[in-house]
Design an enzyme around this catalytic site. Structure first.
Site, PDB file in Angstrom:
ATOM      1  N   LEU A   3       1.604  -7.550 -11.717  1.00  0.00           N
ATOM      2  CA  LEU A   3       1.754  -6.521 -12.741  1.00  0.00           C
ATOM      3  C   LEU A   3       3.199  -6.058 -12.882  1.00  0.00           C
ATOM      4  O   LEU A   3       3.629  -5.705 -13.987  1.00  0.00           O
ATOM      5  CB  LEU A   3       0.873  -5.310 -12.420  1.00  0.00           C
ATOM      6  CG  LEU A   3      -0.621  -5.456 -12.685  1.00  0.00           C
ATOM      7  CD1 LEU A   3      -1.355  -4.200 -12.245  1.00  0.00           C
ATOM      8  CD2 LEU A   3      -0.891  -5.742 -14.151  1.00  0.00           C
ATOM      9  N   GLU A   4       3.938  -6.037 -11.783  1.00  0.00           N
ATOM     10  CA  GLU A   4       5.308  -5.521 -11.854  1.00  0.00           C
ATOM     11  C   GLU A   4       6.195  -6.345 -12.793  1.00  0.00           C
ATOM     12  O   GLU A   4       6.835  -5.782 -13.689  1.00  0.00           O
ATOM     13  CB  GLU A   4       5.894  -5.417 -10.452  1.00  0.00           C
ATOM     14  CG  GLU A   4       5.251  -4.295  -9.629  1.00  0.00           C
ATOM     15  CD  GLU A   4       5.836  -4.176  -8.245  1.00  0.00           C
ATOM     16  OE1 GLU A   4       6.565  -5.102  -7.824  1.00  0.00           O
ATOM     17  OE2 GLU A   4       5.574  -3.159  -7.572  1.00  0.00           O
TER      18      GLU A   4
ATOM     19  N   GLU B 289      12.806  -3.643  -2.711  1.00  0.00           N
ATOM     20  CA  GLU B 289      13.615  -3.735  -3.928  1.00  0.00           C
ATOM     21  C   GLU B 289      13.049  -4.694  -4.957  1.00  0.00           C
ATOM     22  O   GLU B 289      13.552  -4.756  -6.083  1.00  0.00           O
ATOM     23  CB  GLU B 289      15.052  -4.153  -3.578  1.00  0.00           C
ATOM     24  CG  GLU B 289      15.805  -3.122  -2.750  1.00  0.00           C
ATOM     25  CD  GLU B 289      17.245  -3.545  -2.476  1.00  0.00           C
ATOM     26  OE1 GLU B 289      17.621  -4.656  -2.894  1.00  0.00           O
ATOM     27  OE2 GLU B 289      17.979  -2.760  -1.851  1.00  0.00           O
TER      28      GLU B 289
ATOM     29  N   GLU C  11       0.819  -1.206   0.000  1.00  0.00           N
ATOM     30  CA  GLU C  11       0.000   0.000   0.000  1.00  0.00           C
ATOM     31  C   GLU C  11       0.857   1.261   0.000  1.00  0.00           C
ATOM     32  O   GLU C  11       0.490   2.267  -0.612  1.00  0.00           O
ATOM     33  CB  GLU C  11      -0.928  -0.004   1.224  1.00  0.00           C
ATOM     34  CG  GLU C  11      -1.985  -1.089   1.211  1.00  0.00           C
ATOM     35  CD  GLU C  11      -1.467  -2.431   1.677  1.00  0.00           C
ATOM     36  OE1 GLU C  11      -2.188  -3.432   1.524  1.00  0.00           O
ATOM     37  OE2 GLU C  11      -0.317  -2.487   2.177  1.00  0.00           O
TER      38      GLU C  11
END
Length: 471
Positions: free
Chosen positions: A353-354, A327, A73
């Site tokens: 999604l990353e 990281e 978040e």
């Protein structure tokens, strides 16, 4: 009602106190967290911050309080913070979080802002924090509602807004089942920027007024990096000695026993694919040491990022353990093959999604309830693969290594569909800006109610591309 809640919180805290003390020592929580949480003391801001003296300021200034429970978040709030900073250059910001890992990341992302631990929902702790911050608005990432806080803010006529709003099926059932208690919280929300119509329906059913709920989409689509040569990605690549001749397999946001399964699979695959490198990224900080010991028990001596001093040579490692905070989003930029953990057990999955935005060949397990719609969007676009169980990790990864071209195509598909779904960040910022302007324009004296001007009258004009609600 407040005294009853305080009594219930104290009773629950007394029952849980042995576990809380144990956990505090085990996780080595930062000093001062208990005074901030239990007593509501808000620390002074950074010496470089425009927010110095925030907690002793006079009224009249715009103060935007943003809260993110933990790492996910907090990361979500950063691009929204950047948008609101541009729109409100003279505003002051206060950033709160609940967990030690969230605090560690918040201090990195919001270097010049006031960052503090979110207080427990006692009237005294929340009152002291509110008296210090004097917020114009409270922005909650996804959802974390506390009755005393909501009631206190409502009395002060401070709007509470939920962004990237989601109510899982389980949470919705619990809130709805106990709506005789929870409904008063939902009715006091000024804005819910929901990820989709399903979540919007649930917020309305829980008590939020229908004209205060909007489907803005998920800001997670905006909070991604496409560039595999971003500065932070290149820094990691150089730090661990990777080059284009190696294939990088990252298993990230893991929970037990996903790390063990990945390492056992790697030991089999590495004989056939000597240029394969495995990167393991556990989800929770308090498991870093136990995962390291488990990897050693499996006959692996991993490169451990928390103990790394300087750059390493290409041949110095085969397995890397990332036991540092905040990281992973950059490590995904090194992945050729990415398996998103937390999805083979009961956790509900993590953000896929990353790695997908980098164009990696992404897979995840059967349980992605936390990212249900995002997972389905990627799967429908042939931008990811769902594995039905953990035992499929080895054969699936072997197939990707032997035949990498379909995986590259999936990566390209994923990037295209993510770009198509972007825009929620701007829509959410516009909705919040409308409320900030309305709130700043009205008197702050007690007894003054919200402006009669409907949010929808202005917001709809400014954001015509918002999907229509089916509520």
């Amino acid at each position: 009602m407040p005294w009853l809640l305080n009594a219930l919180y104290l009773l629950l805290g007394s029952l849980l106190s042995p576990w809380l003390v144990y956990r505090a020592f085990r996780t080595r929580r930062p000093r001062g967290s208990w005074t901030q949480k239990f007593l509501g003391f808000v620390p002074a801001a950074s010496a470089n911050s425009s927010n110095v003296g925030l907690h002793s300021r006079c009224g009249g200034e715009t103060v935007i309080w943003m809260h993110g429970v933990s790492v996910g978040e907090v990361q979500l709030l950063k691009p929204l913070f950047d948008e609101l900073r541009i729109r409100n250059p003279d505003a002051k910001f206060a950033i709160s979080t609940t967990t030690p890992t969230g605090m560690e990341l918040a201090k990195k992302l919001f270097v010049d802002e006031l960052v503090f631990f979110f207080p427990f929902d006692f009237t005294w702790s929340m009152t002291r924090a509110l008296n210090s911050i004097k917020p114009t608005i409270l922005v909650l990432g996804e959802l974390e509602l506390w009755p005393n806080l909501i009631a206190l803010l409502h009395k002060r006529h401070v709007p509470v807004c939920v962004v990237n709003g989601r109510l899982s099926e389980r949470s919705f059932r619990d809130y709805y089942k106990h709506r005789w208690v929870t409904r008063s919280m939902f009715t006091k929300l000024r804005l819910v920027a929901a990820q989709d119509t399903t979540y919007a329906d649930r917020f309305v059913a829980c008590g939020v007024e229908q004209d205060r709920v909007y489907v803005t989409g998920s800001t997670k689509f905006d909070n991604v990096i496409f560039d595999r040569h971003h500065q932070h990605v290149d820094n990691l690549r150089r730090l661990v000695g990777l080059d284009d001749s190696e294939t990088v397999w990252i298993v990230g946001s893991t929970q037990a026993p996903e790390e063990r399964c990945a390492v056992e699979a790697f030991k089999i695959l590495s004989s056939e694919f000597p240029d394969l490198r495995l990167v393991v990224v556990p989800r929770h900080q308090d498991r870093f040491e136990s995962v390291f010991q488990e990897l050693q028990s499996l006959g692996v001596d991993p490169l451990r990022m928390s103990t790394l001093r300087g750059e390493v040579a290409k041949s110095d490692w085969q397995v890397c353990l990332v036991d540092t905070i905040g990281e992973l989003r950059w490590w995904w930029g090194l992945a050729d093959i990415a398996i998103v953990g937390g999805s083979f057990g009961d956790r509900g999955g993590q953000n896929m999604l990353e790695p997908a935005a980098y164009g990696a060949n992404v897979a995840f397990g059967p349980n992605t309830s936390n990212f249900r719609d995002i997972a389905e969007i990627l799967l429908r676009a042939d931008g990811a693969t769902r594995l039905s169980e953990l035992t499929e990790m080895l054969p699936w990864t072997r197939e990707q290594l032997r035949n990498p071209e379909p995986g590259r195509d999936r990566g390209t598909n994923a990037q295209a569909i993510i770009r198509k779904h972007q825009g929620a960040l701007k829509r959410t910022a516009e909705a919040l800006q409308t409320i900030i302007e309305q709130t700043a324009a009205r008197p702050r004296e007690a007894g003054v109610q919200y402006s009669d001007e409907r949010l929808s009258d202005r917001f709809s004009e400014r954001s015509e591309s918002i999907p229509s609600r089916e509520i």
